[in-house]
Design an enzyme around this catalytic site. Structure first.
Site, short mmCIF file in Angstrom:
data_model
loop_
_atom_site.label_atom_id
_atom_site.label_comp_id
_atom_site.label_asym_id
_atom_site.label_seq_id
_atom_site.Cartn_x
_atom_site.Cartn_y
_atom_site.Cartn_z
CB ILE A 16 117.34 21.23 93.55
CG1 ILE A 16 118.12 21.81 92.37
CG2 ILE A 16 117.32 19.73 93.45
CD1 ILE A 16 119.60 21.41 92.37
CB SER A 17 113.94 24.58 90.19
OG SER A 17 113.65 25.41 91.28
CD GLN A 18 111.31 20.50 84.59
OE1 GLN A 18 110.42 21.17 85.11
NE2 GLN A 18 111.16 19.83 83.48
N PRO A 19 115.90 21.69 85.78
CG PRO A 19 117.72 20.37 85.11
CD PRO A 19 116.37 20.29 85.77
NE ARG B 33 119.67 19.48 88.13
CZ ARG B 33 118.66 20.18 88.65
NH1 ARG B 33 118.77 21.47 88.79
NH2 ARG B 33 117.56 19.57 89.04
#
Ligand code: SAH
Length: 211
Positions: free
Chosen positions: A59-62, A33
């Site tokens: 960037i989206s949360q995992p 990431r």
């Protein structure tokens, strides 16, 4: 980089919160990431958070990436469409789970950076396109899965049309402030709602999104 600790963040942020799909967990563990996170927030790459990208995007949360990827129930044989490339991170996770990934981003600068990050991380085979993702990419349809990483007022009809029979689409639907991640399966010409989870995404801007 804290490569060694990747396994434990996956357990903490994903497995312990109910993501039990081993293919998805392994994919999340493999994708570095930090390569997709801007220099300034690299030390936060494995935090449980969405992070800022250039051009006011995120960037989206995992956890949300894992939720979307799990919901598509991919076997590895599919061609998938990723709408809203952003950093390219979700496209990389999808590349671990499917045979072919087309990702579309409306902001050329982000698409360019995402291409470089995907190449650096070993996912050069992800095809990054610049354009209005609300219209999908009809030239490669039908898709065995469609993942939308920006919020739409409704499921864009063009995307629904490009979804193969038995395939699933995950799309955040609602107002620009609050949405539900809807997971729909195309079954016998109709739509079956499989999941609806509260989420928050940046708006999908385009012909069949927000104007
Ligand atoms: N999946 C990304 C998250 C990106 S945020 C990641 O893993 O980093 C959503 C992205 O959707 C933004 O980059 C935004 O520019 C893009 N976007 C918004 N509307 C779009 C549209 N109509 N077509 C393509 N991309 C769009």
């Amino acid at each position: 980089m804290r490569v060694r600790s990747r396994g434990s963040w996956v357990d903490r942020q994903l497995r312990d919160r109910g993501i039990r799909d081993e293919r998805v967990l392994a994919a999340m563990e493999r994708v570095p990431r930090e390569v997709f996170v801007p220099e300034a927030s690299r030390e936060l790459a494995y935090e449980d958070a969405a992070l800022p990208l250039a051009c006011g995007q995120t960037i989206s949360q995992p956890y949300v990436v894992a939720l979307i990827c799990r919901s598509l129930a991919l076997t590895g044989a599919e061609r998938v469409l990723d709408v809203g490339t952003g950093s390219g991170y979700q496209a990389a996770v999808l590349a671990e789970l499917a045979r072919e990934v087309h990702s579309i981003e409306r902001i050329p600068e982000l698409a360019e950076r995402a291409r470089a990050a995907l190449e650096e991380a070993g996912y050069a085979r992800v095809d990054v396109h610049v354009g209005d993702g609300t219209l999908g990419l009809p030239e490669f349809a039908p898709y065995g899965g469609i993942a939308v990483a920006a919020a739409a007022p409704e499921v864009p009809p063009a995307l629904w049309d490009q979804l193969g029979e038995g395939a699933r689409i995950a799309v955040p639907v609602g107002t620009p402030q609050l949405q539900e991640l809807r997971v729909l399966e195309r079954a016998g010409g109709g739509a079956r709602l499989l999941e609806s989870v509260p989420v928050r995404f940046v708006p999908l801007l385009g012909e069949q999104g927000y104007s």
